[in-house]
Write an enzyme that holds these catalytic residues in place. Structure first.
Site, PDB file in Angstrom:
ATOM      1  N   CYS A 170       6.645  -3.541 -13.003  1.00 18.42           N
ATOM      2  CA  CYS A 170       7.702  -4.527 -11.832  1.00 18.42           C
ATOM      3  C   CYS A 170       8.237  -6.558 -12.205  1.00 18.42           C
ATOM      4  O   CYS A 170       8.869  -7.023 -12.511  1.00 18.42           O
ATOM      5  CB  CYS A 170       7.243  -5.015 -10.539  1.00 18.42           C
ATOM      6  SG  CYS A 170       7.313  -2.867  -9.764  1.00 18.42           S
ATOM      7  N   HIS A 176      -1.686   8.352  -4.150  1.00 19.08           N
ATOM      8  CA  HIS A 176      -1.480   7.779  -5.639  1.00 19.08           C
ATOM      9  C   HIS A 176      -0.337   8.495  -5.555  1.00 19.08           C
ATOM     10  O   HIS A 176      -0.420   9.620  -5.528  1.00 19.08           O
ATOM     11  CB  HIS A 176      -2.579   8.238  -6.159  1.00 19.08           C
ATOM     12  CG  HIS A 176      -2.560   7.042  -7.396  1.00 19.08           C
ATOM     13  ND1 HIS A 176      -1.566   6.235  -7.611  1.00 19.08           N
ATOM     14  CD2 HIS A 176      -3.825   6.695  -7.918  1.00 19.08           C
ATOM     15  CE1 HIS A 176      -2.142   5.092  -8.863  1.00 19.08           C
ATOM     16  NE2 HIS A 176      -3.207   4.827  -9.118  1.00 19.08           N
ATOM     17  N   GLY A 207       5.674  -0.148  -5.615  1.00 21.30           N
ATOM     18  CA  GLY A 207       6.486   1.908  -6.394  1.00 21.30           C
ATOM     19  C   GLY A 207       7.787   0.495  -6.234  1.00 21.30           C
ATOM     20  O   GLY A 207       8.998  -0.019  -5.720  1.00 21.30           O
ATOM     21  N   SER A 208       9.399   1.592  -5.652  1.00 21.82           N
ATOM     22  CA  SER A 208      10.363   1.993  -6.187  1.00 21.82           C
ATOM     23  C   SER A 208      11.047   1.400  -5.071  1.00 21.82           C
ATOM     24  O   SER A 208      10.977   1.908  -3.340  1.00 21.82           O
ATOM     25  CB  SER A 208      11.484   3.040  -6.843  1.00 21.82           C
ATOM     26  OG  SER A 208      11.161   3.834  -5.101  1.00 21.82           O
ATOM     27  N   GLU A 262       5.748  -3.869  -2.250  1.00 22.67           N
ATOM     28  CA  GLU A 262       5.672  -4.354  -3.245  1.00 22.67           C
ATOM     29  C   GLU A 262       7.024  -3.574  -4.120  1.00 22.67           C
ATOM     30  O   GLU A 262       6.104  -2.244  -4.625  1.00 22.67           O
ATOM     31  CB  GLU A 262       4.428  -4.808  -4.288  1.00 22.67           C
ATOM     32  CG  GLU A 262       5.119  -5.569  -5.278  1.00 22.67           C
ATOM     33  CD  GLU A 262       4.921  -5.470  -6.161  1.00 22.67           C
ATOM     34  OE1 GLU A 262       5.797  -4.771  -6.838  1.00 22.67           O
ATOM     35  OE2 GLU A 262       3.875  -4.930  -7.316  1.00 22.67           O
TER      36      GLU A 262
END
Length: 461
Positions: free
Chosen positions: A268, A161, A212-213, A234
């Site tokens: 997002c 995480h 995440g990024s 994603e």
């Protein structure tokens, strides 16, 4: 980045953790591998019993885990409790549907006969330990939407995480243990980003999923590709929110505010670029800006708060730089745009107009409560602006014209198109994006099959 709980409302460090060493990581990898050998043989009924029990416990913990999430990453506490409830719903959905979604399939009799077989079946078998690299913005939901289908399919999970939500990460491991899952079914790895590659290269880890990024996604995909391992990504989003003349403007503007500032704008799938037909641009801009101005910014633990702080000082700095760049480029600030003089990492709800392609905010994701307004002369221009982004996660369109609905549904480059409503994720519907927003799908039957070995079983005559 230290593994620590730092309250974003005041910058106070509340708890720190030492990263797990090589010996502990090895122990957990061995446990995951050993547990998978037996857990994979459990029936759907037993998995469903355990998953429903975990959902019950999560609902019992809803108030406490809501406060913990808010303390760690700053979302309004009402939204945190709602996140916990949504997770329990998804867990029950997969508990009730996994067996059906993963049932054996029988190909057409003519094809079976043509192959020379007496019988052919297609089976969905679990793959093994799956590494999940997850973000802080929805610290429960992002994990559960992976963990519920993965566990119901017979896989086991390893969670890395985000380093700023360690207590939520440990809570998730404890939740599944309390529900009765064997210890190795779901484990939290308290590690930094630098330790991910070695774990992903380990032969015992069979696949990975990351939310995440874009840089993080590239890094994980690169390593997984080198190891020929399945991944689901994603990544970011800069979702368009298109408003056409036939739309219910009052409703569109009201929902637009929520769509932009949900989770303090750090989502997002939050609408970020508001593309409005010129005939209704002024009326929408006035309503939307008034709604943004009316939001209550403050302590996220206060029930009445609409917008809390950003999750980190760096996150606020990144957002401020995007806004300042747009200002220098000539963007008009309709509201907000100035960092408040107060403790914590707050940023005000902000609306920018007059955006050009030269501004960074046109092509980069604004991860905070900042909206950009665009004027479109017709459907063609609205589609062009909407698709003029490296991202393609979701999209929103407000129109009551059926021809326009068909056009946007056909031509928008996104993983979802929401008509006259706000993008949201639901366990029954596939979720994911295109372009630099990633690949693969989470949720629904598509999501649970992502980490299955789709096996053809052929029986000779």
């Amino acid at each position: 980045m230290p593994i620590a709980t730092v309250n974003p409302a005041n910058g106070e460090t509340l708890k720190t953790y030492e990263a797990m060493g090589a010996e502990e990581i090895e122990r957990r990898l061995q446990l995951a591998e050993a547990t998978f050998r037996t857990y994979r043989t459990t029936g759907f009924g037993e998995r469903a019993r355990l998953m429903n029990r975990a959902a019950d416990l999560l609902e019992e913990d809803q108030r406490d885990i809501g406060r913990l999430m808010t303390t760690e990453m700053g979302k309004p506490v009402r939204q945190a409790r709602a996140e916990a409830a949504k997770c329990a719903k998804a867990m029950r959905w997969y508990a009730g549907h996994a067996e059906e979604l993963l049932a054996d399939e029988d190909p057409a009799h003519s094809d079976v006969k043509d192959s020379g077989a007496a019988r052919v079946r297609v089976r969905y078998r679990p793959m093994g330990p799956v590494l999940a690299v997850m973000p802080w913005n929805f610290p429960l939901w992002q994990v559960i939407r992976f963990a519920a289908p993965a566990l119901m399919a017979g896989n086991v999970g390893l969670l890395k995480h985000a380093s700023n939500v360690p207590q939520t990460a440990l809570y998730l491991e404890d939740l599944f243990h309390r529900a009765g899952f064997t210890e190795g079914c779901f484990q939290t790895l308290l590690i930094g980003a630098g330790a991910v590659e070695e774990i992903l290269r380990d032969e015992r880890v069979k696949a990975a999923t990351l939310t995440g990024s874009e840089p993080a996604g590239r890094a994980v995909a690169s390593v997984a590709g080198d190891m020929v391992k399945k991944t689901v990504l994603e990544l970011g989003g800069s979702d368009p929110y298109v408003v056409m003349p036939s739309a219910d403007l009052d409703r569109a503007a009201q929902i637009a505010v929520t769509a932009r500032v949900q989770n303090n704008g750090q989502s997002c799938i939050a609408a970020k670029r508001f593309i409005v037909h010129t005939d209704v641009y002024d009326a929408f801009a006035e309503r939307f800006t008034a709604g943004m101005k009316a939001l209550k910014v403050g302590d996220p633990l206060v029930e009445e708060t609409d917008v809390g702080p950003l999750s980190s000082e760096q996150g606020r700095k990144d957002l401020e730089e995007l806004v300042d760049d747009a200002k220098r480029g000539g963007a008009a600030v309709l509201c907000g745009g100035v960092v408040p003089d107060r403790p914590g990492w707050y940023y005000p709800p902000t609306v920018l107009a007059g955006i050009t392609r030269e501004m960074r905010i046109h092509r980069e994701e604004a991860f905070g409560p900042v909206a950009t307004l665009y004027r479109a002369g017709d459907v063609d221009e609205a589609v062009l602006i909407a698709n003029d982004t490296p991202f393609g996660l979701s999209s929103n369109v407000w129109t009551r014209d059926d021809a326009e609905v068909d056009r946007f549904a056909r031509d928008l480059e996104a993983g979802a198109v929401y008509i006259n409503g706000m993008t949201a994720s639901h366990p029954a519907f596939p979720f994911g994006g295109v372009k630099r927003s990633g690949y693969g799908r989470e949720l629904s039957g598509h999501g649970i099959r992502e980490f299955c070995n789709i096996t053809t079983v052929w029986h000779g005559a």
